[in-house]
Motif scaffolding. Sequence first.
Motif, PDB file in Angstrom:
ATOM      1  N   LEU A 165       0.830  -1.211   0.000  1.00  0.00           N
ATOM      2  CA  LEU A 165       0.000   0.000   0.000  1.00  0.00           C
ATOM      3  C   LEU A 165       0.860   1.254   0.000  1.00  0.00           C
ATOM      4  N   HIS A 183      -6.239  -6.161  -2.552  1.00  0.00           N
ATOM      5  CA  HIS A 183      -6.468  -5.667  -1.192  1.00  0.00           C
ATOM      6  C   HIS A 183      -7.873  -6.015  -0.701  1.00  0.00           C
ATOM      7  N   PHE A 231      -8.216  -2.092   5.123  1.00  0.00           N
ATOM      8  CA  PHE A 231      -8.042  -3.376   4.449  1.00  0.00           C
ATOM      9  C   PHE A 231      -7.454  -4.446   5.362  1.00  0.00           C
ATOM     10  N   TYR A 232      -6.552  -4.060   6.266  1.00  0.00           N
ATOM     11  CA  TYR A 232      -5.777  -5.048   7.016  1.00  0.00           C
ATOM     12  C   TYR A 232      -5.962  -4.950   8.526  1.00  0.00           C
TER      13      TYR A 232
END
Length: 427
Positions: free
Chosen positions: A91, A118, A162-163
């Motif tokens: 990213l 992603h 996203f994470y």
Amino acid sequence: MHLADLLLFLLAGLLVLCHGQVDPKHYHQGHTGSPHQEASSTGEGSPSLKIAPGNTVFALHFYHLMASQSPGSNIFFSPLSISVSYAMLSLGARSHSQTQILEGLGFNLTEMSEQDIHRGFQHLLHTLHLPGNGLEMHMGNALFLSQDLPILPGFLNDSTAFYESKLFLTDFHNSVGTTQLINDHVKEETQGKIVDLVSHLSTDITMVLVNYIYFKALWEKPFVPSMTTTQDFHVDENTVIKIPMMLQDTQHHWYLHDRFLPCSVLRMDYQGNMMAFFILPDRGKMKHVEEVLTPEMLTRWNNLLQKRYFYKKLELHFPKFSISGSYQLDQILPKMGFTDLFSKEVDLSGITEERRLRVSKSFHKAILEVDEVGTQAAAATGSFVTFMSAQHNRRVLRFNRPFLVVIFSTNTQSIVFLGKVVNPMKP
């Protein structure tokens, strides 16, 4: 039912990022992430299934490299955890550096967009965190940032959205305090299994990225502890050790002996959406089996081991053991296409406008413990359904020599853990 003593823990991708002089601008508090917007569906076409083939390619590429470097050693790692760490790092990468990371993770960027990758990991993390009976899994990411580093808000927003990354601001000039902060967080998130991960940090470090997995599962068909006995395990032609060997002699299991490859394959299910393949090469045939360990072969075995013909009563002898793996990724990943990431050529200007930011160190550690109540699980899907059969007279399966372990998430079709047990008594 008692909880399994089996614990599979992993800390993957400790990424230590270094740079030169830092612009002492005020830190921008732009790290509030949005909640998941993906549906929890894991059916055909779900975002996590789109990235599964790439994850499998990376997993086997990493395994084959480790097997070639240390053919007589235990191997154990979480390819998924490594992939999550580096996909998150991408990213903040730009131009060729970003392409190298994503292609190194097994993705074809002409067929899949960066956004799809992603979104796939976002959906995968969400799916793995869904509660399941008898299964406890938790994967997470943490960013330890210098309080003086001007991190771009876009990177913080995306890494959180996203994470699910957690953010910790710290003073890397206080090496003792930062070391304790990281170690305490890792210890807490891995239920106390990984301690003192970091022993010292140099003062030029400005960012540490940590990814971890905690996994605890119950067998669908547990072993009876009173039936565990001490037996021989043949590490190699010249080495025999004594190990505790578990026994099941009344259960039905999914297993086959490959008609064209010198190995047997056992499928063991966990409670929840996980299962494992344990691949037992014939004596002296480990290298031969490793050479044909491909995504297509895993698919082939998985398809066969869903057919009732391969569900039979089996006398199963399986070791009770604990192994671990520790890898310095900054020395391994450049051999897998990550050539710029650990050099001055890397472009991480999406993390900070300070263009001299670079990755200096990266570590991956994993622990696997298997006992009578629980262990790991794996599964995959595919299309090949011929060329193999169970040997009608072979109803005894003894894992008394080196074997392979593949652990899958069934609803995301991703390899969560992968390894080889050469010496079950060597942690």
